[in-house]
Design a protein around this motif. Structure first.
Motif, PDB file in Angstrom:
ATOM      1  N   LEU A   1      -3.795   5.086   1.460  1.00  0.00           N
ATOM      2  CA  LEU A   1      -4.312   5.448   2.779  1.00  0.00           C
ATOM      3  C   LEU A   1      -3.774   6.824   3.169  1.00  0.00           C
ATOM      4  O   LEU A   1      -2.699   7.229   2.712  1.00  0.00           O
TER       5      LEU A   1
ATOM      6  N   VAL B   1       2.025  -9.585   5.777  1.00  0.00           N
ATOM      7  CA  VAL B   1       1.573  -8.548   6.714  1.00  0.00           C
ATOM      8  C   VAL B   1       0.155  -8.858   7.199  1.00  0.00           C
ATOM      9  O   VAL B   1      -0.791  -8.924   6.405  1.00  0.00           O
TER      10      VAL B   1
ATOM     11  N   GLY C   1       6.007   0.064  10.543  1.00  0.00           N
ATOM     12  CA  GLY C   1       6.848   0.175   9.343  1.00  0.00           C
ATOM     13  C   GLY C   1       8.219  -0.455   9.487  1.00  0.00           C
ATOM     14  O   GLY C   1       8.946  -0.585   8.494  1.00  0.00           O
TER      15      GLY C   1
ATOM     16  N   ASP D   1       0.834  -1.208   0.000  1.00  0.00           N
ATOM     17  CA  ASP D   1       0.000   0.000   0.000  1.00  0.00           C
ATOM     18  C   ASP D   1       0.866   1.254   0.000  1.00  0.00           C
ATOM     19  O   ASP D   1       2.064   1.203   0.309  1.00  0.00           O
TER      20      ASP D   1
ATOM     21  N   TYR E   1       1.609  -5.534   2.475  1.00  0.00           N
ATOM     22  CA  TYR E   1       0.229  -5.250   2.910  1.00  0.00           C
ATOM     23  C   TYR E   1      -0.733  -5.309   1.724  1.00  0.00           C
ATOM     24  O   TYR E   1      -0.597  -4.569   0.756  1.00  0.00           O
TER      25      TYR E   1
ATOM     26  N   TYR F   1      -4.047  -6.615  12.399  1.00  0.00           N
ATOM     27  CA  TYR F   1      -4.248  -5.190  12.135  1.00  0.00           C
ATOM     28  C   TYR F   1      -5.741  -4.926  11.927  1.00  0.00           C
ATOM     29  O   TYR F   1      -6.478  -5.767  11.409  1.00  0.00           O
TER      30      TYR F   1
ATOM     31  N   SER G   1       0.800   4.574   2.047  1.00  0.00           N
ATOM     32  CA  SER G   1       0.227   5.321   3.176  1.00  0.00           C
ATOM     33  C   SER G   1       0.949   6.657   3.263  1.00  0.00           C
ATOM     34  O   SER G   1       2.170   6.694   3.432  1.00  0.00           O
TER      35      SER G   1
ATOM     36  N   HIS H   1      -0.894   4.947   7.880  1.00  0.00           N
ATOM     37  CA  HIS H   1      -1.034   3.507   8.150  1.00  0.00           C
ATOM     38  C   HIS H   1      -2.182   3.297   9.136  1.00  0.00           C
ATOM     39  O   HIS H   1      -2.708   4.276   9.709  1.00  0.00           O
ATOM     40  N   SER H   2      -2.541   2.041   9.355  1.00  0.00           N
ATOM     41  CA  SER H   2      -3.790   1.764  10.066  1.00  0.00           C
ATOM     42  C   SER H   2      -3.687   1.890  11.583  1.00  0.00           C
ATOM     43  O   SER H   2      -4.660   1.640  12.291  1.00  0.00           O
ATOM     44  N   ALA H   3      -2.536   2.294  12.100  1.00  0.00           N
ATOM     45  CA  ALA H   3      -2.431   2.482  13.552  1.00  0.00           C
ATOM     46  C   ALA H   3      -2.952   3.854  13.992  1.00  0.00           C
ATOM     47  O   ALA H   3      -3.164   4.088  15.175  1.00  0.00           O
TER      48      ALA H   3
ATOM     49  N   ASP I   1       8.457  -3.509   7.354  1.00  0.00           N
ATOM     50  CA  ASP I   1       8.641  -3.181   5.934  1.00  0.00           C
ATOM     51  C   ASP I   1      10.101  -2.835   5.656  1.00  0.00           C
ATOM     52  O   ASP I   1      10.668  -3.251   4.637  1.00  0.00           O
TER      53      ASP I   1
ATOM     54  N   SER J   1       5.456   3.868   6.549  1.00  0.00           N
ATOM     55  CA  SER J   1       5.302   2.412   6.409  1.00  0.00           C
ATOM     56  C   SER J   1       5.200   2.092   4.925  1.00  0.00           C
ATOM     57  O   SER J   1       5.143   3.001   4.089  1.00  0.00           O
ATOM     58  N   SER J   2       5.204   0.815   4.645  1.00  0.00           N
ATOM     59  CA  SER J   2       4.998   0.297   3.285  1.00  0.00           C
ATOM     60  C   SER J   2       5.784   1.070   2.217  1.00  0.00           C
ATOM     61  O   SER J   2       6.971   1.293   2.390  1.00  0.00           O
TER      62      SER J   2
HETATM   63  O1  PXL Z   1       3.943  -1.925   8.254  1.00  0.00           O
HETATM   64  C1  PXL Z   1       2.890  -2.705   7.934  1.00  0.00           C
HETATM   65  C2  PXL Z   1       1.725  -1.898   7.464  1.00  0.00           C
HETATM   66  C3  PXL Z   1       1.594  -1.637   6.118  1.00  0.00           C
HETATM   67  N1  PXL Z   1       0.551  -0.940   5.628  1.00  0.00           N
HETATM   68  C4  PXL Z   1      -0.392  -0.471   6.447  1.00  0.00           C
HETATM   69  C5  PXL Z   1      -0.323  -0.702   7.805  1.00  0.00           C
HETATM   70  C6  PXL Z   1       0.764  -1.420   8.338  1.00  0.00           C
HETATM   71  C7  PXL Z   1       0.864  -1.632   9.777  1.00  0.00           C
HETATM   72  O2  PXL Z   1       0.196  -1.070  10.591  1.00  0.00           O
HETATM   73  O3  PXL Z   1      -1.290  -0.223   8.609  1.00  0.00           O
HETATM   74  C8  PXL Z   1      -1.537   0.313   5.875  1.00  0.00           C
END
Ligand code: PXL
Length: 291
Positions: free
Chosen positions: A45, A113, A221, A14, A84, A121, A16, A48-50, A224, A21-22
């Motif tokens: 995104l 992932v 991340g 993805d 991801y 996640y 983000s 990231h999803s946190a 990754d 990350s990614s």
């Molecule tokens: O790092 C892994 C990762 C990749 N992509 C997204 C994530 C995460 C980890 O939280 O949320 C969108």
């Protein structure tokens, strides 16, 4: 068949925008290592999803037309590297992509992932675990963290696994298909101040371990970044234990460069401060061969 002047990787991850990350980590790391990255984004995104309330735009329907164009261009990839996934359906698309673009010398790295710290996640359901079990079968190298290894093996997550149990886990994962299994965030028995990476290569049946200090902070991340250095290092011709050493050293330097600041860990490791260290020779190797 032509040879690429610069090694070329198809990167299925993805994008983000914020949080390191990614693709925002993978692209600078592999570029710094002298490798061309061709991103095939799985989703866009905001973060990231946190982060709470992140915006998520799934790109499942864009993947096939992008792949079709790459096919018309007859692109040759030295590696295919995935992470991801935006939807379970993308795993079927990716498996077809791997089948259609595969050639003899190609490296296929799957970072499965799924989650971290014992949890899936937020964006995933158990369907993603089942599909990821299918995807790891077509890889040469997989890089699950301890949580992802537990999900793939249907084992409970435990931070008390012994070295013997970790060896059993990497071996069982390699029975899915990949020659090389690398588990990160593996516990070191009796030493909470350390963490490790444990690996197995089914071709020569050797087990490897690299231990490093555990820092009490969690930066999204880093998985990754770790898998990117492994991919770059293997493409440069390093052995498995040296690739792991380089990845562990890079993450350790990055975490130490970040940890001293009063800083939100969700923003990720301060990659920009340490990228250039990727071009330094391995200073000290610390891998161990396990018996
Ligand atoms: O790092 C892994 C990762 C990749 N992509 C997204 C994530 C995460 C980890 O939280 O949320 C969108």
């Amino acid at each position: 068949m032509y040879k690429n002047i610069v090694p070329r990787v198809a990167a299925i991850h993805d994008l983000s925008g914020f949080g390191r990350s990614s693709l925002t980590v993978i692209m600078p790391i592999l570029s710094t290592m002298g490798i061309q990255v061709c991103p095939l984004p799985t989703a866009v995104l905001s973060t990231h999803s946190a982060f709470p309330d992140f915006h998520f735009h799934d790109l499942t329907n864009e993947m096939s037309p992008i792949i079709a164009h790459w096919k018309r261009l007859d692109l040759r990839f030295d590696a295919i590297y995935s992470g991801y996934m935006g939807s379970a359906k993308q795993i079927d698309i990716l498996r077809d992509f791997i089948r259609d673009f595969h050639h003899e010398e190609q490296l296929i790295v799957v970072d499965p992932v799924l989650g971290d710290n014992g949890k899936l996640y937020r964006s995933f359901s158990s369907e993603m675990i089942d599909k990821m079990k299918e995807l790891v079968c077509v890889a040469n190298v997989i890089t699950p963290n301890l949580t992802e290894a537990a999900f793939l093996l249907d084992e409970p997550y435990s931070e008390n696994l012994t070295e013997a149990e970790l060896k059993e886990w990497v071996k069982r994962l390699s029975a899915f298909g990949p020659q090389t299994v690398i588990i990160t965030s593996a516990p070191v028995t009796g030493n909470r101040g350390k963490t490790s990476v444990v690996a197995f290569n089914s071709t020569d049946k050797r087990y490897w371990k690299v231990v490093c200090d555990y820092m009490p902070a969690s930066y999204p991340g880093t998985g990754d970044a770790f898998a990117s250095v492994i991919t770059g290092s293997l493409l440069q011709g390093d052995s498995l234990p040296i690739a792991i050493d380089r990845a562990v050293q890079f993450i350790s330097i990055a975490v130490r460069a970040t940890f001293g600041y009063n800083y939100q860990p969700s923003e990720g490791i301060l990659l920009e401060k340490v990228l250039s260290s990727l071009n330094a020779p391995v200073q000290m190797s610390s891998y161990q061969l396990l018996d």
